[in-house]
Write a protein that holds these residues in place. Structure first.
Motif, PDB file in Angstrom:
ATOM      1  N   LEU A  29      -4.522   6.170 -14.736  1.00 26.26           N
ATOM      2  CA  LEU A  29      -5.658   5.314 -15.098  1.00 26.26           C
ATOM      3  C   LEU A  29      -5.329   3.836 -14.859  1.00 26.26           C
ATOM      4  O   LEU A  29      -6.164   3.080 -14.345  1.00 26.26           O
ATOM      5  CB  LEU A  29      -6.055   5.544 -16.554  1.00 26.26           C
ATOM      6  N   GLY A  30      -4.134   3.426 -15.224  1.00 28.63           N
ATOM      7  CA  GLY A  30      -3.723   2.041 -14.971  1.00 28.63           C
ATOM      8  C   GLY A  30      -3.682   1.718 -13.495  1.00 28.63           C
ATOM      9  O   GLY A  30      -4.124   0.646 -13.067  1.00 28.63           O
ATOM     10  N   MET A  31      -3.184   2.650 -12.692  1.00 29.72           N
ATOM     11  CA  MET A  31      -3.131   2.426 -11.239  1.00 29.72           C
ATOM     12  C   MET A  31      -4.535   2.375 -10.643  1.00 29.72           C
ATOM     13  O   MET A  31      -4.795   1.595  -9.711  1.00 29.72           O
ATOM     14  CB  MET A  31      -2.288   3.514 -10.578  1.00 29.72           C
ATOM     15  N   LEU A  32      -5.453   3.186 -11.158  1.00 31.18           N
ATOM     16  CA  LEU A  32      -6.840   3.139 -10.673  1.00 31.18           C
ATOM     17  C   LEU A  32      -7.504   1.807 -11.007  1.00 31.18           C
ATOM     18  O   LEU A  32      -8.260   1.260 -10.191  1.00 31.18           O
ATOM     19  CB  LEU A  32      -7.649   4.296 -11.261  1.00 31.18           C
ATOM     20  N   VAL A  33      -7.228   1.266 -12.174  1.00 29.40           N
ATOM     21  CA  VAL A  33      -7.765  -0.047 -12.537  1.00 29.40           C
ATOM     22  C   VAL A  33      -7.254  -1.110 -11.569  1.00 29.40           C
ATOM     23  O   VAL A  33      -8.016  -1.939 -11.062  1.00 29.40           O
ATOM     24  CB  VAL A  33      -7.415  -0.396 -13.998  1.00 29.40           C
ATOM     25  N   VAL A  34      -5.965  -1.089 -11.290  1.00 32.64           N
ATOM     26  CA  VAL A  34      -5.387  -2.046 -10.344  1.00 32.64           C
ATOM     27  C   VAL A  34      -5.973  -1.839  -8.948  1.00 32.64           C
ATOM     28  O   VAL A  34      -6.306  -2.800  -8.246  1.00 32.64           O
ATOM     29  CB  VAL A  34      -3.844  -1.930 -10.330  1.00 32.64           C
ATOM     30  N   GLN A  35      -6.153  -0.584  -8.526  1.00 30.85           N
ATOM     31  CA  GLN A  35      -6.691  -0.294  -7.202  1.00 30.85           C
ATOM     32  C   GLN A  35      -8.107  -0.851  -7.042  1.00 30.85           C
ATOM     33  O   GLN A  35      -8.424  -1.484  -6.039  1.00 30.85           O
ATOM     34  CB  GLN A  35      -6.706   1.220  -6.953  1.00 30.85           C
ATOM     35  N   MET A 106      -5.198  -2.367   0.546  1.00 30.67           N
ATOM     36  CA  MET A 106      -3.845  -1.913   0.249  1.00 30.67           C
ATOM     37  C   MET A 106      -3.898  -0.815  -0.816  1.00 30.67           C
ATOM     38  O   MET A 106      -4.593  -0.944  -1.819  1.00 30.67           O
ATOM     39  CB  MET A 106      -3.018  -3.089  -0.269  1.00 30.67           C
ATOM     40  N   ALA A 107      -3.171   0.268  -0.589  1.00 30.97           N
ATOM     41  CA  ALA A 107      -3.220   1.419  -1.492  1.00 30.97           C
ATOM     42  C   ALA A 107      -2.190   1.281  -2.607  1.00 30.97           C
ATOM     43  O   ALA A 107      -1.016   1.058  -2.355  1.00 30.97           O
ATOM     44  CB  ALA A 107      -2.981   2.701  -0.717  1.00 30.97           C
ATOM     45  N   VAL A 108      -2.666   1.416  -3.827  1.00 31.42           N
ATOM     46  CA  VAL A 108      -1.786   1.486  -4.992  1.00 31.42           C
ATOM     47  C   VAL A 108      -1.661   2.944  -5.418  1.00 31.42           C
ATOM     48  O   VAL A 108      -0.586   3.406  -5.764  1.00 31.42           O
ATOM     49  CB  VAL A 108      -2.330   0.630  -6.153  1.00 31.42           C
ATOM     50  N   VAL A 109      -2.786   3.656  -5.381  1.00 34.73           N
ATOM     51  CA  VAL A 109      -2.807   5.080  -5.694  1.00 34.73           C
ATOM     52  C   VAL A 109      -2.561   5.833  -4.394  1.00 34.73           C
ATOM     53  O   VAL A 109      -3.319   5.689  -3.438  1.00 34.73           O
ATOM     54  CB  VAL A 109      -4.161   5.488  -6.308  1.00 34.73           C
ATOM     55  N   PRO A 110      -1.512   6.622  -4.312  1.00 34.85           N
ATOM     56  CA  PRO A 110      -1.205   7.336  -3.066  1.00 34.85           C
ATOM     57  C   PRO A 110      -2.360   8.256  -2.648  1.00 34.85           C
ATOM     58  O   PRO A 110      -2.948   8.956  -3.461  1.00 34.85           O
ATOM     59  CB  PRO A 110       0.034   8.161  -3.423  1.00 34.85           C
ATOM     60  N   GLY A 111      -2.678   8.190  -1.363  1.00 38.13           N
ATOM     61  CA  GLY A 111      -3.725   9.049  -0.822  1.00 38.13           C
ATOM     62  C   GLY A 111      -5.129   8.496  -0.958  1.00 38.13           C
ATOM     63  O   GLY A 111      -6.076   9.087  -0.452  1.00 38.13           O
ATOM     64  N   LEU A 112      -5.313   7.379  -1.626  1.00 36.18           N
ATOM     65  CA  LEU A 112      -6.634   6.792  -1.811  1.00 36.18           C
ATOM     66  C   LEU A 112      -6.782   5.631  -0.833  1.00 36.18           C
ATOM     67  O   LEU A 112      -6.130   4.599  -0.972  1.00 36.18           O
ATOM     68  CB  LEU A 112      -6.806   6.306  -3.253  1.00 36.18           C
ATOM     69  N   HIS A 113      -7.631   5.811   0.178  1.00 38.33           N
ATOM     70  CA  HIS A 113      -7.826   4.792   1.212  1.00 38.33           C
ATOM     71  C   HIS A 113      -9.243   4.251   1.097  1.00 38.33           C
ATOM     72  O   HIS A 113     -10.207   4.914   1.482  1.00 38.33           O
ATOM     73  CB  HIS A 113      -7.580   5.375   2.594  1.00 38.33           C
ATOM     74  N   LEU A 114      -9.366   3.045   0.562  1.00 35.72           N
ATOM     75  CA  LEU A 114     -10.670   2.428   0.363  1.00 35.72           C
ATOM     76  C   LEU A 114     -10.851   1.294   1.362  1.00 35.72           C
ATOM     77  O   LEU A 114      -9.884   0.679   1.812  1.00 35.72           O
ATOM     78  CB  LEU A 114     -10.786   1.909  -1.068  1.00 35.72           C
ATOM     79  N   HIS A 115     -12.099   1.002   1.677  1.00 37.17           N
ATOM     80  CA  HIS A 115     -12.433  -0.025   2.657  1.00 37.17           C
ATOM     81  C   HIS A 115     -13.203  -1.147   1.977  1.00 37.17           C
ATOM     82  O   HIS A 115     -13.915  -0.917   0.998  1.00 37.17           O
ATOM     83  CB  HIS A 115     -13.275   0.570   3.785  1.00 37.17           C
ATOM     84  N   ALA A 116     -13.059  -2.334   2.526  1.00 35.51           N
ATOM     85  CA  ALA A 116     -13.814  -3.495   2.055  1.00 35.51           C
ATOM     86  C   ALA A 116     -14.402  -4.193   3.265  1.00 35.51           C
ATOM     87  O   ALA A 116     -13.818  -4.190   4.350  1.00 35.51           O
ATOM     88  CB  ALA A 116     -12.911  -4.448   1.280  1.00 35.51           C
ATOM     89  N   SER A 117     -15.578  -4.785   3.074  1.00 38.03           N
ATOM     90  CA  SER A 117     -16.216  -5.485   4.188  1.00 38.03           C
ATOM     91  C   SER A 117     -17.025  -6.662   3.665  1.00 38.03           C
ATOM     92  O   SER A 117     -17.386  -6.721   2.494  1.00 38.03           O
ATOM     93  CB  SER A 117     -17.118  -4.530   4.975  1.00 38.03           C
ATOM     94  N   GLY A 118     -17.288  -7.564   4.576  1.00 38.81           N
ATOM     95  CA  GLY A 118     -18.135  -8.711   4.290  1.00 38.81           C
ATOM     96  C   GLY A 118     -18.981  -9.007   5.517  1.00 38.81           C
ATOM     97  O   GLY A 118     -18.473  -8.994   6.636  1.00 38.81           O
ATOM     98  N   THR A 119     -20.265  -9.230   5.317  1.00 39.72           N
ATOM     99  CA  THR A 119     -21.178  -9.505   6.416  1.00 39.72           C
ATOM    100  C   THR A 119     -22.037 -10.712   6.059  1.00 39.72           C
ATOM    101  O   THR A 119     -22.583 -10.771   4.951  1.00 39.72           O
ATOM    102  CB  THR A 119     -22.094  -8.291   6.688  1.00 39.72           C
TER     103      THR A 119
END
Length: 135
Positions: A29-35, A106-119
């Motif tokens: 849970l702590g790692m998910l908050v940081v992620q 950047m991944a904090v939780v192993p296996g969780l690859h999230l994307h960010a974008s700005g337009t």
């Protein structure tokens, strides 16, 4: 010697078992908050880089290549490790300029690859006559 009642001996080790089950869940849970905080921050970095690129590319003498270069400089200065594998797309026409910045957070939780974008988009600077036409 007196014998220890059986009921008291049965609870031995219960706290260790509970701790072994609860601590990994709390760590996750702590790692998910940081992620997700990193995702939020990476979105702001991508949006900032897109705004800076738009400001450069939309000027009368600006080009799409200059906008991409400005976005890369902004990403390097702010999000080199947080927003990895960034891509910058600048579309510049006679009337409209659009900038899209995307990347992997950047991944904090192993296996969780999230994307960010700005337009961002805005009008391209150009000279016009008082009636709205080209001079």
């Amino acid at each position: 010697m007196t014998a220890i009642p059986r009921r008291l001996r049965d609870d031995r080790g219960a706290a260790t078992t509970q701790l072994a089950l609860v601590v990994p869940v709390l760590l996750l849970l702590g790692m998910l908050v940081v992620q997700f905080a990193l995702v939020w921050h990476a979105r702001h970095i991508a949006q900032y880089a897109a705004v800076r690129a738009l400001a450069t590319a939309r000027t009368k003498s600006g080009t799409a290549a200059e906008g991409r270069a400005q976005a890369r400089r902004s990403l390097t200065a702010l999000g080199g490790r947080i927003l990895t594998a960034p891509s910058v797309a600048v579309d510049r026409t006679m009337t409209q300029t659009t900038v899209r910045v995307r990347g992997v957070v950047m991944a904090v939780v192993p296996g969780l690859h999230l994307h960010a974008s700005g337009t961002v988009a805005g009008p391209t600077e150009r000279l016009t006559a008082p009636g709205g036409g080209q001079p």
